[in-house]
Scaffold this motif. Structure first.
Motif, PDB file in Angstrom:
ATOM      1  N   ASP A   1     -55.165 -23.475 -14.603  1.00 25.18           N
ATOM      2  CA  ASP A   1     -55.058 -23.225 -13.159  1.00 25.18           C
ATOM      3  C   ASP A   1     -56.372 -23.610 -12.490  1.00 25.18           C
ATOM      4  O   ASP A   1     -57.336 -22.841 -12.522  1.00 25.18           O
ATOM      5  CB  ASP A   1     -54.727 -21.732 -12.935  1.00 25.18           C
ATOM      6  CG  ASP A   1     -54.291 -21.471 -11.497  1.00 25.18           C
ATOM      7  OD1 ASP A   1     -54.779 -22.190 -10.615  1.00 25.18           O
ATOM      8  OD2 ASP A   1     -53.467 -20.583 -11.279  1.00 25.18           O
ATOM      9  N   GLU A  53     -59.872 -27.821   1.007  1.00 29.60           N
ATOM     10  CA  GLU A  53     -60.199 -26.393   1.086  1.00 29.60           C
ATOM     11  C   GLU A  53     -61.256 -26.066   0.042  1.00 29.60           C
ATOM     12  O   GLU A  53     -61.144 -26.477  -1.115  1.00 29.60           O
ATOM     13  CB  GLU A  53     -58.951 -25.540   0.843  1.00 29.60           C
ATOM     14  CG  GLU A  53     -59.268 -24.039   0.858  1.00 29.60           C
ATOM     15  CD  GLU A  53     -58.040 -23.138   0.746  1.00 29.60           C
ATOM     16  OE1 GLU A  53     -56.930 -23.651   0.468  1.00 29.60           O
ATOM     17  OE2 GLU A  53     -58.203 -21.920   0.921  1.00 29.60           O
ATOM     18  N   LEU A  55     -62.913 -23.649  -2.489  1.00 25.24           N
ATOM     19  CA  LEU A  55     -62.468 -22.511  -3.297  1.00 25.24           C
ATOM     20  C   LEU A  55     -63.577 -22.160  -4.292  1.00 25.24           C
ATOM     21  O   LEU A  55     -63.973 -22.990  -5.105  1.00 25.24           O
ATOM     22  CB  LEU A  55     -61.165 -22.875  -4.018  1.00 25.24           C
ATOM     23  CG  LEU A  55     -59.961 -23.131  -3.084  1.00 25.24           C
ATOM     24  CD1 LEU A  55     -58.876 -23.931  -3.781  1.00 25.24           C
ATOM     25  CD2 LEU A  55     -59.408 -21.798  -2.544  1.00 25.24           C
ATOM     26  N   ILE A  72     -63.351 -11.637  -6.728  1.00 23.00           N
ATOM     27  CA  ILE A  72     -63.329 -11.468  -5.265  1.00 23.00           C
ATOM     28  C   ILE A  72     -63.109 -10.005  -4.863  1.00 23.00           C
ATOM     29  O   ILE A  72     -63.729  -9.504  -3.925  1.00 23.00           O
ATOM     30  CB  ILE A  72     -62.284 -12.402  -4.604  1.00 23.00           C
ATOM     31  CG1 ILE A  72     -62.816 -13.834  -4.539  1.00 23.00           C
ATOM     32  CG2 ILE A  72     -61.929 -11.935  -3.190  1.00 23.00           C
ATOM     33  CD1 ILE A  72     -63.857 -14.124  -3.454  1.00 23.00           C
ATOM     34  N   SER A 110     -63.453 -13.669   4.706  1.00 21.30           N
ATOM     35  CA  SER A 110     -62.809 -12.362   4.550  1.00 21.30           C
ATOM     36  C   SER A 110     -63.013 -11.524   5.802  1.00 21.30           C
ATOM     37  O   SER A 110     -63.902 -11.776   6.621  1.00 21.30           O
ATOM     38  CB  SER A 110     -63.375 -11.633   3.339  1.00 21.30           C
ATOM     39  OG  SER A 110     -64.604 -11.033   3.677  1.00 21.30           O
ATOM     40  N   ASP A 170     -51.934 -17.703   4.159  1.00 19.25           N
ATOM     41  CA  ASP A 170     -50.886 -16.873   3.535  1.00 19.25           C
ATOM     42  C   ASP A 170     -49.841 -16.457   4.568  1.00 19.25           C
ATOM     43  O   ASP A 170     -49.331 -15.338   4.536  1.00 19.25           O
ATOM     44  CB  ASP A 170     -51.494 -15.620   2.879  1.00 19.25           C
ATOM     45  CG  ASP A 170     -52.527 -15.979   1.825  1.00 19.25           C
ATOM     46  OD1 ASP A 170     -52.526 -17.139   1.368  1.00 19.25           O
ATOM     47  OD2 ASP A 170     -53.331 -15.105   1.465  1.00 19.25           O
ATOM     48  N   GLU A 222     -48.742 -24.761   1.520  1.00 19.54           N
ATOM     49  CA  GLU A 222     -49.612 -24.751   0.329  1.00 19.54           C
ATOM     50  C   GLU A 222     -48.825 -24.405  -0.912  1.00 19.54           C
ATOM     51  O   GLU A 222     -47.711 -23.899  -0.847  1.00 19.54           O
ATOM     52  CB  GLU A 222     -50.811 -23.823   0.535  1.00 19.54           C
ATOM     53  CG  GLU A 222     -50.486 -22.361   0.581  1.00 19.54           C
ATOM     54  CD  GLU A 222     -51.745 -21.496   0.748  1.00 19.54           C
ATOM     55  OE1 GLU A 222     -52.861 -22.017   0.728  1.00 19.54           O
ATOM     56  OE2 GLU A 222     -51.563 -20.281   0.907  1.00 19.54           O
ATOM     57  N   VAL A 224     -47.683 -26.648  -3.106  1.00 19.82           N
ATOM     58  CA  VAL A 224     -46.633 -27.648  -3.322  1.00 19.82           C
ATOM     59  C   VAL A 224     -46.802 -28.244  -4.719  1.00 19.82           C
ATOM     60  O   VAL A 224     -47.816 -28.870  -5.014  1.00 19.82           O
ATOM     61  CB  VAL A 224     -46.693 -28.756  -2.244  1.00 19.82           C
ATOM     62  CG1 VAL A 224     -45.612 -29.794  -2.470  1.00 19.82           C
ATOM     63  CG2 VAL A 224     -46.588 -28.135  -0.859  1.00 19.82           C
ATOM     64  N   GLU A 225     -45.830 -27.988  -5.567  1.00 22.52           N
ATOM     65  CA  GLU A 225     -45.972 -28.369  -6.982  1.00 22.52           C
ATOM     66  C   GLU A 225     -45.070 -29.507  -7.412  1.00 22.52           C
ATOM     67  O   GLU A 225     -45.245 -30.056  -8.495  1.00 22.52           O
ATOM     68  CB  GLU A 225     -45.715 -27.147  -7.875  1.00 22.52           C
ATOM     69  CG  GLU A 225     -46.782 -26.071  -7.689  1.00 22.52           C
ATOM     70  CD  GLU A 225     -46.604 -24.870  -8.613  1.00 22.52           C
ATOM     71  OE1 GLU A 225     -45.526 -24.755  -9.234  1.00 22.52           O
ATOM     72  OE2 GLU A 225     -47.548 -24.064  -8.698  1.00 22.52           O
TER      73      GLU A 225
END
Ligand code: C2E
Ligand code: CA
Ligand code: CA
Ligand code: CA
Length: 265
Positions: A1, A53, A55, A72, A110, A170, A222, A224-225
């Motif tokens: 991942d 983005e 990360l 996090i 955040s 999200d 987001e 998208v696989e």
């Protein structure tokens, strides 16, 4: 991942474990063990890169490359998310300033960061220092900002005044998503990956795309696989997407290499 160790069950950050993590994380921030990965955001259709983005990852001296799931929560609970977030913001803007054309960088912020008085000034300083124009920075916020309190509302306006773009991350997962949309001046919504059509019904993805059109917002999908998902989302009117089908989060140098050869724009 994304090239890091999967979060192991039982590793849930809380309590004593959280404190231990937090102490180590403080060291990580001081000793430059954090790394920013970048995941391309592409056009639908076409798959041209329009930005990426940022990360965060933690290059842990003993445990290897850790994803945000491993630290996090601890950072949020101890307040370390504030210096961590500042570090990510500066690293991401510095990197993006070297990208060609109008490519944008999205940075996750955040609720705790956003309610700090003077947050827009901190963002302005990062832009200044890096030379990145404000229009090429998107700040991603989640619904938790709605209960952010403190200087949150003022800060959101302050970011807009700088010319920074705001994205609701999200999208669709929260309880007051619609309220937030009505009260928070955003430019973009990111459909949560749980609503990306996967052979089943696409009613929510469809509704979110329509909502984006009604409010004149950018709709990004987001997670998208598959190619099929990309095609479905294009049909629903999504103009941008992010996901493993197009590219995984990657080190800055890998993205830079790709930008010199890829179809950009
Ligand atoms: P997010 O903002 O929703 O970021 C998208 C997450 O989905 C990333 O996980 C990304 O690697 C993953 N992803 C991308 N494409 C796919 C796909 O096709 N399939 C699947 N299954 N996953 C995909 P990551 O990097 O583990 O980050 C997790 C979360 O940690 C982020 O979710 C964000 O909420 C938080 N995060 C990451 N970096 C930062 C940061 O610098 N500051 C703050 N405050 N939060 C951060
Ligand atoms: Ca995000
Ligand atoms: Ca998201
Ligand atoms: Ca998420």
């Amino acid at each position: 991942d994304g090239g890091y160790e999967r979060y192991r069950p039982g590793m849930e950050a809380r309590g004593a474990e959280n404190n231990r993590r937090a102490a180590a994380l403080r060291t990580a921030i001081l000793e430059d063990q954090l790394v920013v990965y970048f995941q391309p955001v592409v056009t639908l259709p076409g798959g041209r890169i329009t930005g990426a983005e940022a990360l965060v990852r933690w290059q842990h001296p003993a445990e290897g490359l850790l994803g945000p799931g491993a630290f996090i929560d601890a950072a949020e609970q101890t307040g370390l998310i504030v210096p961590l977030g500042t570090w990510v913001l500066r690293a991401a803007t510095r990197e993006a300033a070297g990208w060609p054309g109008e490519l944008t960088v999205s940075v996750n912020v955040s609720a705790r960061q956003l309610r700090q008085p003077g947050f827009p000034a901190l963002v302005a300083a990062a832009l200044d220092e890096s030379g990145l124009p404000a229009r090429r920075l998107t700040v991603e916020i989640t619904e938790s900002v709605a209960v952010g309190g403190g200087a949150t509302t003022e800060n959101l306006q302050g970011l807009r005044d700088l010319g920074v773009r705001l994205s609701l991350d999200d999208f669709g997962t929260g309880a007051s998503t619609l309220t937030l949309l009505a009260t928070c001046p955003v430019d973009q919504i990111k459909l949560d990956r749980s609503f990306v059509p996967d052979g089943g019904p696409d009613a929510i993805a469809d509704a979110v795309a329509q909502m984006a059109r009604a409010f004149d917002l950018d709709a990004v999908a987001e997670g998208v696989e598959t190619e099929e998902q990309a095609i479905r989302l294009t049909g629903l009117g999504y103009e941008k997407a992010q996901g493993y089908w197009f590219a995984r989060p990657m080190p800055a140098a890998d993205l830079r290499a790709r930008l010199t050869t890829a179809d950009v724009g």
